[in-house]
Design a protein around this motif. Structure first.
Motif, short mmCIF file in Angstrom:
data_model
loop_
_atom_site.label_atom_id
_atom_site.label_comp_id
_atom_site.label_asym_id
_atom_site.label_seq_id
_atom_site.Cartn_x
_atom_site.Cartn_y
_atom_site.Cartn_z
N TRP A 1 0.88 -1.39 0.03
CA TRP A 1 -0.16 -0.11 0.08
C TRP A 1 0.90 0.99 0.09
N ARG A 2 1.78 1.21 0.85
CA ARG A 2 2.91 2.25 0.80
C ARG A 2 3.39 2.48 -0.40
N SER B 1 0.85 3.95 -2.98
CA SER B 1 -0.18 5.28 -2.49
C SER B 1 1.03 6.57 -2.62
N GLU B 2 2.42 6.22 -2.50
CA GLU B 2 3.50 7.19 -2.54
C GLU B 2 3.68 7.72 -3.97
N GLY C 1 -0.88 8.24 -5.05
CA GLY C 1 -1.89 8.78 -4.07
C GLY C 1 -2.76 7.81 -3.65
N VAL C 2 -3.75 7.91 -2.77
CA VAL C 2 -4.82 7.22 -2.19
C VAL C 2 -6.12 6.89 -3.16
N PRO D 1 -11.40 9.50 1.18
CA PRO D 1 -10.27 8.36 0.78
C PRO D 1 -10.27 7.06 1.43
N ASP E 1 -9.27 3.69 3.53
CA ASP E 1 -8.26 3.52 4.71
C ASP E 1 -8.29 2.20 4.93
N PRO E 2 -7.83 1.12 4.50
CA PRO E 2 -7.62 1.24 2.83
C PRO E 2 -8.70 0.56 2.17
N THR F 1 -7.19 7.68 -8.02
CA THR F 1 -6.37 8.09 -6.74
C THR F 1 -6.09 9.55 -6.62
N ASN G 1 -9.24 3.70 -9.62
CA ASN G 1 -9.05 2.77 -8.39
C ASN G 1 -8.94 1.23 -8.66
N PHE H 1 -5.51 0.68 -9.53
CA PHE H 1 -4.47 0.68 -8.31
C PHE H 1 -4.88 -0.59 -7.61
#
Length: 966
Positions: free
Chosen positions: A678-679, A682-683, A686-687, A695, A697-698, A733, A741, A744
């Protein structure tokens, strides 16, 4: 007229106070407004330091200068020395002036540091840090001035940059030893190494030099600026002997030459020295690149117990020197001295620093507090060592403060002894010496515990070592060797002898370096002795030698076993019981470290401990270093699995607990893998948005099916997983590089599978099977919860509903987990046509039997039984429990609560759907089958057993099947 307050000084030192006060008395009258507290400090300082007395007698301006800035009362910021010295050097126009400014600056600051140390306005750590920062400033300031001067004369050294164009080169100065660790003492030498990025030439108009020649000349000038004795004294004594090849080599070397030397020639003591290495001056950015290139030489990826051996050798060499020169009363080198505290810390840094980044620090006072958590050293031992180290370093400083002389020897003269005791806060020498001896005794004791030679294993007699080595060396005749092995307890002496001969004659052993051969010979007698005591000695030997073969080129693992007789015993014991165990260690020898502490070896962590241990291990790794995170996950999984297996082999854990631990480990890892994936995404993108402006989460979960869903994982089990999200697939995102999405979450799923599936040097985390997702391999990798629900309600086959019985969320969003559990319960509780359900369950079971069951169960001389797939086996019990849930959950919703077969059978019994006795017999049979399966795995065998085994349980299961589904 200022007069000393003699009440502040012990009476026998009054003459010394009066004598030194007289030397500065006239000069003090020229100083304005010395506060009473500073006069009291001055009395202590002139008793403790002839050097300070001498400096103040020469220059009354010095004391006035220190007083006017309150420098004696305040701590400096780390950048003070650089800023102050650079201001002074700005006006320097020639080398003589450079030398004078450096020395006057050093003398001023040395007075301040000694003053604050002797009056305890600064503690030991501030004193050593100030000295180190002052040294850094002097080296860097002198180097910068000299570099500019050299470039004017010879041109600027040039190299080829990353863009392929020429760029200027600068010297890199490495500070070693105490300077590198910010631990400089009051009169330390500074150990330096000079190096530069790459070979090339200067761009001088009249005269060009090779880069190396330029930097050698520059280095010599730097040494003169620091080391030469002038009327103003010196700055620091410089020692260059720690550079590659020592005094016989050029004064400066390129990065490539440095790296090549440490890779091919670097010795153990140089690893020890490089622990503290730090770029102290010059090109800091290039220096950081060099340190990264040299790190693998210092910190090995594996647990390196050879450090004990080399540190012992170094300590013995120092001891001989101490005895030869009569230095037993040296607070640094003598028994129980500073060096032994340093050795303790650095032993563990060398051994485990490659695996634990917390140990990759230079300052001893930062390393010691980490040892209880990192290596299990008792807190009390660390407290003893910290107190002793501070006391010894303060004593060292008090000794050196007297004359600014490099010595750590306790004084023999009575007055000097009293002076030292007074500076250390004692009324007399005996009180000081008694406290000193207490601390040195603590250090000696803990040093012996850590670095002393391993004790001889009580179960191994020295008398047998020679015979085992004769056997290994091939000096015995074949008949003698076979006879010896038989008498020693080997059940198949021929096989055992052949294994030893094959290993000795193998190319790996023949090509071993001398150090590797010595380490092999050091551990073989103990290893063979232990193996000979097992019931299956020849089989155990084969397993153990497989591991030995795997680690011959990394012989530090052999040292680990030689250093830890207890670990060696556990290795033999567990390899005797399990072929799987020896194979795992051969694949990943670093796991040998887990054998050292029996307290942890046979007590696997519980669910919460597993999560905490994993979190702690990953905290040491940069979040962006995915490769290192993947390695750490694999080590953690293998280490916990090893501990679980050891506990099962020895009977410390029952079957159900074994599966619990293995499942908890998988869950902890899956949660971490989800976080990493996820990190990463998303970096970059984005989320994803759950709905407009909200957003995720997650809003993502991982569902475990099969063994992981049923909390029944075994060794080597794969993971049956399904991924589900709950976001609007039409949204995007919120990052700069937006993606849909749906894209993602697909990439998130792919990333998770990649982290789990990829083979690294430590193997694979888990093999992942995604075929249970909607529409199987042809379906989307990640489904929305709505799509999953629609598929299960409208398109799913009965066998997919059977699989759903054992499905549960193992990682991800708690809110989405609740929504999934509601959907699962709804689907499983739907009313079904029992006749049709029974028909489909029986047909699916028959297909599995035909394709996966054993092929020779009947009409053969050696029938076998497949524990899982044959009639009366594990899958029959699983299908019966699944049928009971699907057929009856509409009446008894509680049947959908659990996913494991044992508790489902308990529910079936509670609901009256099966007689209590029959349900109990099925549970017992299920546990028995799985226990046998675990045992087979640990023995490295398949799931097939002899056709005449477990007959009662098989017949019982078959009879239940016929009653329920026949």
């Amino acid at each position: 007229m200022y007069t000393p307050n003699t009440d502040l000084v012990i009476e026998p030192l009054h003459p010394l106070l009066q004598q030194n006060w007289q030397r500065i008395g006239d000069k003090l009258n020229e100083v304005e407004g010395i506060a009473p507290e500073l006069l009291a400090d001055l009395a202590r300082v002139v008793v403790g330091s002839d050097f300070v007395t001498d400096q103040l007698s020469r220059s009354p301006v010095l004391l006035q200068d220190l007083l006017s800035g309150d420098d004696l009362l305040r701590s400096y910021d780390d950048d003070y020395y650089h800023t102050e010295l650079n201001n002074r050097l700005a006006a320097v126009e020639d080398e003589n002036t450079l030398h004078r400014v450096l020395r006057q600056f050093r003398n001023r600051e040395q007075v301040r540091i000694i003053w604050r140390d002797l009056t305890r306005r600064a503690d030991m750590r501030e004193t050593t840090r100030d000295l180190s920062n002052m040294a850094d400033a002097c080296i860097d300031g002198a180097l910068n001035w000299l570099y500019g001067s050299a470039c004017e004369r010879f041109g600027t050294p040039q190299g080829i940059g990353a863009n392929g164009e020429r760029e200027p080169q600068r010297l890199v100065v490495l500070g070693m030893g105490k300077l590198g660790a910010y631990e400089l003492n009051l009169s330390s030498d500074i150990d330096l190494i000079f190096c530069f990025p790459e070979n090339g030439q200067t761009d001088g108009e009249k005269k060009c030099l090779e880069n190396q020649d330029f930097f050698i000349r520059l280095g010599k000038k730097l040494i003169q600026a620091l080391d030469n004795m002038t009327v103003d004294g010196f700055v620091f004594r410089v020692d260059m002997r720690l550079r590659p090849f020592g005094s016989a080599s050029p004064l400066a070397a390129s990065f490539d030459a440095m790296e090549l030397y440490y890779q091919e020639q670097g010795r153990d003591w140089e690893r020890y020295a490089m622990i503290k290495a730090r770029v102290v001056a010059g090109d800091k950015e290039a220096g950081a690149e060099l340190m990264a290139r040299l790190r693998p030489f210092v910190y090995r990826k594996y647990i390196d117990f050879s450090a004990f051996e080399s540190l012992r050798d170094m300590k013995e060499m120092i001891n001989r020197e101490v005895r030869r020169k009569g230095r037993e009363q040296n607070v640094k080198l003598g028994s129980g001295g500073i060096r032994e505290v340093e050795f303790i810390a650095q032993a563990f840094q060398l051994i485990r620093g490659g695996r634990d980044s917390r140990l990759q620090q230079r300052e001893l006072c930062n390393i010691l507090p980490v040892l209880p958590d990192s290596v299990g050293m008792p807190e009390e031992a660390v407290d003893d060592l910290m107190r002793a180290y501070e006391f010894l370093r303060n004593a060292e400083h008090a000794i050196q403060a007297v004359a600014d002389r490099q010595t750590q020897e306790l004084p023999m003269d009575t007055t000097e002894q009293l002076r030292l005791a007074f500076s250390m806060g004692f009324e007399d020498w005996d009180s000081f010496y008694s406290r000193l001896e207490m601390h040195r005794a603590d250090v000696r004791r803990h040093f012996a515990d850590v670095v002393a030679p391993a004790e001889q294993d009580e179960e191994q007699e020295d008398d047998h070592s020679a015979e085992w080595l004769e056997l290994w060396d091939g000096t015995l005749e074949d008949e003698q060797a076979l006879s010896y092995l038989s008498e020693a307890g080997f059940d198949d002496a021929d096989a055992a002898y052949k294994q030893l001969v094959d290993l000795r004659q193998s190319r790996t052993v023949v090509m071993l370096q001398q150090i590797g051969l010595e380490r092999l010979r050091a551990v073989l007698p103990a290893l063979l002795e232990q193996v000979s005591h097992t019931d299956n000695a020849s089989e155990t030997l084969a397993r153990v030698l497989k591991l030995v073969s795997a680690v011959l080129r990394r012989s530090a693992y052999l040292v680990l076993l030689a250093e830890n007789p207890g670990a060696l015993r556990q290795l033999v014991r567990l390899c005797s019981a399990s072929a799987w165990f020896s194979e795992q260690l051969a694949k990943q020898p670093i796991l040998l470290d887990e054998l050292i502490d029996q307290r942890t070896l046979y007590t696997p962590p519980d669910k919460e401990q597993i999560r905490n241990e994993l979190r702690q291990q990953l905290l040491r790794i940069p979040e962006e270093d995915t490769e290192q995170l993947m390695e750490a996950l694999r080590y953690f999984k293998n280490a916990v699995t090893l501990r679980v297996a050891a506990s099962e082999i020895t009977g410390a854990l029952p079957l159900m607990k074994v599966s619990d631990y293995l499942t908890w480990t998988a869950e902890a890892i899956l949660n971490v893998v989800l976080d990493i994936a996820w990190r990463n995404l998303s970096e970059k993108h984005g989320v994803p948005m759950q709905s407009q402006g909200v957003p995720c989460d997650p809003n993502f979960i991982i569902i475990g099916y099969g063994k992981v869903g049923g909390i029944e994982l075994s060794y080597g089990s794969d993971l049956d997983l399904v991924f589900i999200h709950n976001a609007d697939p039409n949204l995007f995102t919120d990052g700069d590089k937006q993606i849909a999405n749906s894209v993602f979450f697909t990439r998130l799923g792919q990333r998770i599978i990649h982290i789990l599936n990829t083979f690294t040097p430590s193997g694979q985390l888990y093999e992942v099977d995604m075929r249970l997702r909607p529409s199987g391999n042809s379906g989307l990798l990640v489904s929305s919860l709505k799509a999953f629900t629609d598929y299960q309600q409208k398109e799913a086959w009965t066998w997919e509903h059977q699989a759903l019985v054992r499905a549960r969320v193992v990682a991800g969003d708690p809110k989405l987990q609740q929504e999934f559990e509601a959907v699962r319960a709804e689907i499983l509780s739907a009313e079904r046509d029992r006749t049709e359900l029974k028909k489909e369950v029986v047909e699916m079971r028959q297909k599995m039997r035909d394709h996966l069951g054993s092929k020779n169960t009947e009409n053969t001389e050696n029938p076998v039984f497949h524990l899982k797939q044959d009639r009366g086996g594990i899958v029959d019990i699983e299908f019966m429990t699944q049928y009971c849930v699907l057929a009856n959950a509409h009446k008894y919703p509680s049947l959908t609560e659990f996913t494991d077969n044992i508790r489902i059978l308990e529910g079936v019994e509670t609901c009256g759907l099966m007689p209590a006795e029959e349900a109990q017999q099925l549970r017992e049979a299920y546990i028995e089958f799985r226990s046998v399966g675990h045992s087979l795995t640990l023995q490295g065998r398949s799931n097939e057993i002899s056709g005449d085994e477990l007959l009662d349980s098989r017949e019982l299961v078959a009879a239940s099947w016929d009653r329920l589904l026949g």
